[in-house]
Scaffold this active site. Structure first.
Site, mmCIF file in Angstrom:
data_model
loop_
_atom_site.group_PDB
_atom_site.id
_atom_site.type_symbol
_atom_site.label_atom_id
_atom_site.label_comp_id
_atom_site.label_asym_id
_atom_site.label_seq_id
_atom_site.Cartn_x
_atom_site.Cartn_y
_atom_site.Cartn_z
ATOM 1 N N SER A 144 0.847 -1.180 0.000
ATOM 2 C CA SER A 144 0.000 0.000 0.000
ATOM 3 C C SER A 144 0.887 1.236 0.000
ATOM 4 O O SER A 144 2.110 1.125 0.075
ATOM 5 C CB SER A 144 -0.897 0.014 1.239
ATOM 6 N N LYS A 145 0.236 2.388 -0.042
ATOM 7 C CA LYS A 145 0.987 3.641 -0.144
ATOM 8 C C LYS A 145 1.932 3.831 1.037
ATOM 9 O O LYS A 145 2.911 4.576 0.934
ATOM 10 C CB LYS A 145 0.028 4.820 -0.259
#
Ligand code: GLU
Length: 483
Positions: A249-250
């Protein structure tokens, strides 16, 4: 290779989230490779039923990512939002055949059912309350204008077996699945319903997707069966994780493939890396696109998740950069180079200048890990005033006798003509010999004086490419400084 006789037709079906995620790109790649190696068809389908209208920008971002990675599609993009009539038609058919039904339960009622299940520590499941409504009840609810969804009547006995090309067969007990929704109250199909209708109508032979959808697959199989459609083959690819083993994820860094383009990664390196992330062929790392098409094997995709490793991607990128023709590398980096060093344009206007730029590229190519490295690696070739790294100056320019060495070097270089590496090297070596010191004692301080740092491309090439005038100017500046 696929051995069945059915024509291979696969699809990539992203939801328009606004960018092409690394995980999505790998799913697309495995589909694309499978299609190409089987001379099949690769379909692009945008799953935008969550939106009232499809968002052009979000779709454009996905297409940009696909194009950058060179994954061309043969059909599409199709938009689910433009296929609403089809979903409605099949939903009506199921209702007519008694295989699906309207459910008028309110949100409050469903929440209460969920709560009850939770209290009994059971998996929340729709009770089936509206399964057997009478015509009168239905008419009454309709008259009241109650909102309604459509649910599939699912079998409560037996099991649904999902056959998968990557993992062993997976058995799902039907008793655990409830009568799930196929059409929402706003008339939009659910993901599970739309995907089945589309995969059937688009004659998809193999559904290759992330294993985050594995729990949806038995529901989809039940829809195929209810509609009397053939069930395609499935291949569920394990997720990509970050270094902390949670889903990428980010938080872990960039997750959009276009971000990697902006960071100076080559699409070929990205393709190679993504292919290797979850699949392998012995311990080989580097594969051309054609080799990937020839060697990729869907049934040999790993069963366990892969960890995204930016270091390895960077290593791979560096290896692709080293293999590039200098002319190509220059083309790829020209914009960056010219905006950092506007003089490049002028230099390139003469044949000698062109040759010099090419040699500079060859010189730094070995040291580049991303395309963006180019600006930082060749500042001393173009800038009038170079920056000196304090640690390198401290280490190499302040030693006893350095000024004398550099003074004698400058004097000797003055007479070198033509100023080529073949003529420059003996000047360094002879000076060391004359002074009874090791060549390094000349090279190290000269490197810092000429480039501002203690690591640079090969010294004699570097001196040639900096040129006589700039080299003498820099040496003299150091000699005359207060060091
Ligand atoms: N639209 C789904 C997603 O973006 C993919 C569905 C599928 O491949 O079946 O996750």
């Amino acid at each position: 290779m696929d051995s069945s006789n059915k024509k291979v037709r696969v699809r990539f079906a992203p939801s328009p989230t606004g960018y092409l995620h690394v995980g999505g790109a790998r799913t697309a790649l495995y589909n694309w490779l499978f299609a190409r190696q089987n001379k099949g068809v690769f379909v692009l389908r945008i799953e935008d039923t969550d939106q009232q209208r499809h968002n052009e920008e979000a779709v454009a971002a996905i297409i940009e990512g696909m194009k950058w990675l060179g994954m061309d599609w043969d059909e599409g993009p199709f938009y689910q939002s433009q296929r609403m009539e089809l979903y409605k038609k099949y939903c009506d058919q199921l209702i007519k055949e008694g295989k699906a039904y309207y459910c008028y339960c309110s949100a409050e009622e469903l929440a209460a059912q969920r709560k009850e299940a939770e209290e009994k520590k059971e998996a929340p499941k729709y009770s089936g309350k509206c399964r057997c409504l009478t015509k009168e009840q239905i008419d009454q609810f309709e008259k009241e204008g109650r909102s309604r969804v459509v649910r599939l009547k699912t079998p409560q006995e037996g099991a649904t077996i999902v056959k998968d090309l990557i993992r062993d067969d997976i058995r799902f007990e039907n008793g655990l699945l409830d009568d799930f929704v196929i059409t929402k109250s706003d008339g939009f199909p659910t993901y599970n319903f739309a995907v089945v209708i589309d995969d059937h109508l688009m004659e998809i032979s193999h559904v290759i997707r992330g294993d985050d959808h594995l729990s949806n697959t038995p529901r989809q199989v039940l829809i195929y069966q209810a509609l009397g459609f053939d069930v395609p083959k499935f291949a569920h690819i394990p997720m990509i994780l970050g270094p902390d083993k949670t889903r990428l994820s980010k938080r872990h860094g960039a997750t959009s493939v276009i971000e990697y383009k902006k960071m100076g990664f080559l699409s070929e390196a990205m393709i190679n890396y993504l292919a290797r992330l979850g699949w392998g062929h012995g311990d080989r790392e580097i594969f051309s696109r054609q080799e990937l098409i020839d060697l990729f094997n869907i049934s040999r995709v790993n069963k366990t998740s892969a960890v995204f490793d930016i270091e390895k991607l960077t290593w791979m990128n560096a290896s692709y950069i080293r293999q590039m023709a200098p002319e190509k590398l220059l083309e790829e980096t020209r914009n960056m180079l010219e905006s950092a060093y506007p003089e490049v344009k002028d230099i390139e206007s003469t044949p000698e200048g062109k040759e010099r730029i090419k040699k500079i590229i060859v010189c730094i190519q070995e040291r580049m890990r991303t395309l963006n490295d180019i600006v930082g690696l060749c500042d001393f070739f173009f800038l009038d005033e170079i920056k000196y790294d304090p640690l390198s100056s401290e280490k190499h320019l302040k030693e006893e006798g350095v000024k004398e060495i550099l003074t004698r070097l400058a004097k000797a270089l003055e007479t070198v003509e033509p100023f080529t590496k073949e003529n420059i090297e003996p000047v360094f070596r002879n000076l060391a010999k004359d002074m009874g010191i090791k060549a390094g004692k000349v090279i190290h301080p000269a490197r810092v004086a000429l480039t501002g740092r203690s690591d640079s491309p090969p010294m004699f090439d570097t001196v040639e490419l900096i040129g006589k005038e700039a080299s003498l100017k820099r040496l003299n500046e150091v000699i005359n400084s207060k060091l």
